[in-house]
Scaffold this motif. Sequence first.
Motif, PDB file in Angstrom:
ATOM      1  N   ILE A 140      -4.371  13.285   2.888  1.00  0.00           N
ATOM      2  CA  ILE A 140      -3.110  12.538   2.771  1.00  0.00           C
ATOM      3  C   ILE A 140      -2.298  13.030   1.585  1.00  0.00           C
ATOM      4  N   LYS A 141      -2.947  13.301   0.468  1.00  0.00           N
ATOM      5  CA  LYS A 141      -2.235  13.790  -0.715  1.00  0.00           C
ATOM      6  C   LYS A 141      -1.513  15.107  -0.429  1.00  0.00           C
ATOM      7  N   GLY A 142      -2.052  15.896   0.484  1.00  0.00           N
ATOM      8  CA  GLY A 142      -1.446  17.176   0.823  1.00  0.00           C
ATOM      9  C   GLY A 142      -0.288  17.080   1.798  1.00  0.00           C
ATOM     10  N   TRP A 143      -0.054  15.911   2.338  1.00  0.00           N
ATOM     11  CA  TRP A 143       1.004  15.715   3.324  1.00  0.00           C
ATOM     12  C   TRP A 143       2.379  15.626   2.667  1.00  0.00           C
ATOM     13  N   THR A 144       3.395  15.852   3.484  1.00  0.00           N
ATOM     14  CA  THR A 144       4.769  15.657   3.033  1.00  0.00           C
ATOM     15  C   THR A 144       5.058  14.165   2.916  1.00  0.00           C
ATOM     16  N   ARG A 145       6.109  13.840   2.230  1.00  0.00           N
ATOM     17  CA  ARG A 145       6.542  12.443   2.084  1.00  0.00           C
ATOM     18  C   ARG A 145       6.793  11.827   3.458  1.00  0.00           C
ATOM     19  N   ILE A 146       7.453  12.560   4.340  1.00  0.00           N
ATOM     20  CA  ILE A 146       7.787  12.033   5.670  1.00  0.00           C
ATOM     21  C   ILE A 146       6.520  11.709   6.459  1.00  0.00           C
ATOM     22  N   LYS A 147       5.530  12.568   6.383  1.00  0.00           N
ATOM     23  CA  LYS A 147       4.280  12.317   7.119  1.00  0.00           C
ATOM     24  C   LYS A 147       3.577  11.077   6.560  1.00  0.00           C
ATOM     25  N   LYS A 148       3.590  10.911   5.249  1.00  0.00           N
ATOM     26  CA  LYS A 148       3.003   9.720   4.628  1.00  0.00           C
ATOM     27  C   LYS A 148       3.772   8.457   5.046  1.00  0.00           C
ATOM     28  N   GLU A 149       5.094   8.551   5.082  1.00  0.00           N
ATOM     29  CA  GLU A 149       5.905   7.409   5.509  1.00  0.00           C
ATOM     30  C   GLU A 149       5.580   7.017   6.945  1.00  0.00           C
ATOM     31  N   ASN A 150       5.403   8.002   7.810  1.00  0.00           N
ATOM     32  CA  ASN A 150       5.068   7.712   9.205  1.00  0.00           C
ATOM     33  C   ASN A 150       3.705   7.035   9.318  1.00  0.00           C
ATOM     34  N   LEU A 151       2.735   7.476   8.511  1.00  0.00           N
ATOM     35  CA  LEU A 151       1.415   6.849   8.499  1.00  0.00           C
ATOM     36  C   LEU A 151       1.528   5.383   8.083  1.00  0.00           C
ATOM     37  N   ILE A 152       2.287   5.140   7.038  1.00  0.00           N
ATOM     38  CA  ILE A 152       2.488   3.768   6.558  1.00  0.00           C
ATOM     39  C   ILE A 152       3.174   2.918   7.629  1.00  0.00           C
ATOM     40  N   LYS A 153       4.224   3.462   8.252  1.00  0.00           N
ATOM     41  CA  LYS A 153       4.977   2.714   9.279  1.00  0.00           C
ATOM     42  C   LYS A 153       4.106   2.347  10.475  1.00  0.00           C
ATOM     43  N   GLU A 154       3.175   3.216  10.852  1.00  0.00           N
ATOM     44  CA  GLU A 154       2.271   2.899  11.969  1.00  0.00           C
ATOM     45  C   GLU A 154       1.361   1.728  11.619  1.00  0.00           C
ATOM     46  N   PHE A 155       0.907   1.691  10.383  1.00  0.00           N
ATOM     47  CA  PHE A 155      -0.024   0.668   9.906  1.00  0.00           C
ATOM     48  C   PHE A 155       0.696  -0.607   9.484  1.00  0.00           C
ATOM     49  N   ASN A 156       1.855  -0.436   8.868  1.00  0.00           N
ATOM     50  CA  ASN A 156       2.580  -1.520   8.214  1.00  0.00           C
ATOM     51  C   ASN A 156       4.081  -1.276   8.424  1.00  0.00           C
ATOM     52  N   PRO A 157       4.591  -1.576   9.623  1.00  0.00           N
ATOM     53  CA  PRO A 157       5.964  -1.211   9.990  1.00  0.00           C
ATOM     54  C   PRO A 157       7.060  -1.680   9.028  1.00  0.00           C
ATOM     55  N   THR A 158       6.866  -2.805   8.372  1.00  0.00           N
ATOM     56  CA  THR A 158       7.900  -3.335   7.471  1.00  0.00           C
ATOM     57  C   THR A 158       7.634  -2.983   6.005  1.00  0.00           C
ATOM     58  N   TRP A 159       6.594  -2.222   5.754  1.00  0.00           N
ATOM     59  CA  TRP A 159       6.207  -1.864   4.385  1.00  0.00           C
ATOM     60  C   TRP A 159       5.985  -3.126   3.526  1.00  0.00           C
ATOM     61  N   LYS A 160       5.411  -4.134   4.140  1.00  0.00           N
ATOM     62  CA  LYS A 160       5.076  -5.374   3.432  1.00  0.00           C
ATOM     63  C   LYS A 160       4.053  -5.042   2.337  1.00  0.00           C
ATOM     64  N   PHE A 161       4.208  -5.661   1.176  1.00  0.00           N
ATOM     65  CA  PHE A 161       3.237  -5.489   0.101  1.00  0.00           C
ATOM     66  C   PHE A 161       1.985  -6.291   0.451  1.00  0.00           C
ATOM     67  N   LEU A 162       0.853  -5.619   0.547  1.00  0.00           N
ATOM     68  CA  LEU A 162      -0.386  -6.198   1.054  1.00  0.00           C
ATOM     69  C   LEU A 162      -1.367  -6.652  -0.030  1.00  0.00           C
ATOM     70  N   ASN A 163      -0.958  -6.640  -1.262  1.00  0.00           N
ATOM     71  CA  ASN A 163      -1.865  -6.941  -2.377  1.00  0.00           C
ATOM     72  C   ASN A 163      -2.601  -8.271  -2.216  1.00  0.00           C
ATOM     73  N   ASP A 164      -1.918  -9.278  -1.737  1.00  0.00           N
ATOM     74  CA  ASP A 164      -2.540 -10.605  -1.616  1.00  0.00           C
ATOM     75  C   ASP A 164      -3.408 -10.742  -0.372  1.00  0.00           C
ATOM     76  N   GLU A 165      -3.425  -9.724   0.468  1.00  0.00           N
ATOM     77  CA  GLU A 165      -4.185  -9.790   1.711  1.00  0.00           C
ATOM     78  C   GLU A 165      -5.543  -9.109   1.635  1.00  0.00           C
ATOM     79  N   VAL A 166      -5.873  -8.532   0.496  1.00  0.00           N
ATOM     80  CA  VAL A 166      -7.193  -7.899   0.355  1.00  0.00           C
ATOM     81  C   VAL A 166      -8.084  -8.703  -0.549  1.00  0.00           C
TER      82      VAL A 166
END
Length: 101
Positions: free
Chosen positions: A75-101
Motif C-alpha cells: 500500500i505504501k508503494g501505491w499512488t495517492r489515487i490508488k490509496k483513495e480508491n482502496l479507502i472509498k471501497e472500504f469507507n465510501p464517505t471517509w468517515k473517521f473510524l477511531n471510535d469504532e475500533v
Amino acid sequence: MKTLGTHNYYVYILTNKTKTVLYTGVTNDLKNRLYWHQNPEAIDKNFTTKYKCFYLVYFEQFSDIETAIKREKQIKGWTRIKKENLIKEFNPTWKFLNDEV
C-alpha cells in the motif's frame, strides 16, 4: 503467548482533518496505536504528529505479521489515487473510524 491463530495484526491508513495527507502503518493493537497517534509524547517529531494524521479511515486485519507487513509495504508503494480508491471501497464517505475500533 497467544495460541496459534489468535494473533491480530492491522494495516491501517490515517489522514488529517482535511483529508489531504495519508499515512499507512501496521500494528498488533490498533486501538492502542490510535491512542498514541492522537496523544504523542511532547518530543515526538514523527510524520503523524507533524501532519496531524490522527483519523482512521481504513484498516485490514491479518493473523500473520509477515503478511501484514507485506501488505503495508504494498500500500505504501501505491499512488495517492490508488490509496483513495482502496479507502472509498472500504469507507465510501471517509468517515473517521477511531471510535469504532
